[in-house]
Design a protein around this motif. Structure first.
Motif: not given
Length: 300
Positions: A167-172, A160-162
């Motif tokens: 930072l978010l785009l690179n983990v999806v 889970v990433v909040d």
């Protein structure tokens, strides 16, 4: 087991003032001192909802010792790494009209300390959940979240990433179980604005195309939107109440969603409990308690 990671936890010193005059002595109307940090907030709400978790992260100095003791006194299990130098930060939040924040810098996380965290994460098992929340301290590589998700990918761990932005785009691409941007952050990632349900649904779908499984979008007073891994959509409004605190509301929503999904296996119930938890914290001076969450849950 649910594990949360807080890279830079803090004590939040919250001061309430009737008036604020720069350059003069200002006396507090009342004040509070509470532990904070996005992952720790998630663990706190999980505890209120009867879900077990382990809070991971880094602490330092006498403020870190006090923070660790305070969290454990609330019945939350911790497994922090103690840094050899510095102190866990203290954030000052002044509440007079608009909220003003002065956030401490926090201690330096050494290469040895981050290796110790990786060793702890390597012990997670299939079926465990890992929550990464918030920003990455400047002393760590900007791709730290990516390194963690890549390390754990393929092991049956729900991630889970909040976070927001790149930072978010690179983990999806590592297929996290859940991501939770708010509607402003969702628009910023695609260099646009998301102000209508149709726009939110469209760009949540774009994140899912990039690899995310479930996309939960908080929309402040307009409620929340969920695009599930099954391709279904759910939307819910917010219960009535007066917002007195924005800190921790998003973390509470994540915790409520996870607790609700683990209880029921239902995305609709997860969204309902997540919304109740997030709203209850927004209506409280600190993190909400179980009674406040349950009261709002019954109204949804």
């Amino acid at each position: 087991m649910i594990y949360t990671v807080t890279f830079n936890p803090a004590w939040d010193y919250v001061v309430f003032l009737d008036s604020l005059v720069p350059g003069e002595i200002n006396r507090a109307k009342h004040e509070s001192i509470v532990w904070g940090g996005k992952g720790i907030n998630v663990s706190g709400i999980l505890r209120e909802l009867g879900a077990e978790s382990t809070a991971l992260g880094f602490v330092a100095g006498f403020t870190g010792q006090a923070l660790e003791a305070g969290i454990e006194a609330r019945g939350i299990h911790t497994d922090f790494i103690r840094l050899p130098e510095g102190n866990t930060r203290i954030n000052v939040k002044v509440k007079h009209g608009e909220e003003t924040e002065i956030n401490g810098q926090g201690p330096v996380i050494t290469e040895q300390a981050i290796r110790e965290l990786y060793e702890k994460l390597d012990r997670l098992e299939q079926g465990d959940t890992l929550v990464l929340a918030g920003s990455i301290p400047g002393c760590l590589p900007a791709d730290t979240y990516e390194r963690i998700l890549e390390r754990l990918m393929g092991r049956g761990i729900r991630m889970v990433v909040d976070a927001s932005g790149d930072l978010l785009l690179n983990v999806v691409k590592y297929h996290p179980f859940l991501i939770k941007p708010n509607h402003h952050e969702l628009g910023e990632m695609f260099h646009t604005e998301c102000s209508t349900p149709e726009e939110i649904a469209h760009y949540a779908g774009e994140l899912q195309k990039l690899g995310a499984e479930n996309v939960l979008v908080s929309m402040a007073g307009d409620g929340a939107f969920l695009l599930t891994a099954e391709g279904t959509t759910c939307q819910i409004g917010t219960p009535k109440g007066t917002v007195v605190n924005s800190v921790g509301a998003g973390d509470s929503m994540v915790a409520g969603f996870l607790a609700g999904f683990d209880r029921s296996g239902s995305y609709e119930e997860a969204l309902k409990l997540g919304t109740a938890a997030g709203s209850a914290t927004a209506f409280s001076e600190g993190l909400a308690d179980a009674a406040a969450i349950e009261a709002l849950y019954q109204t949804l």
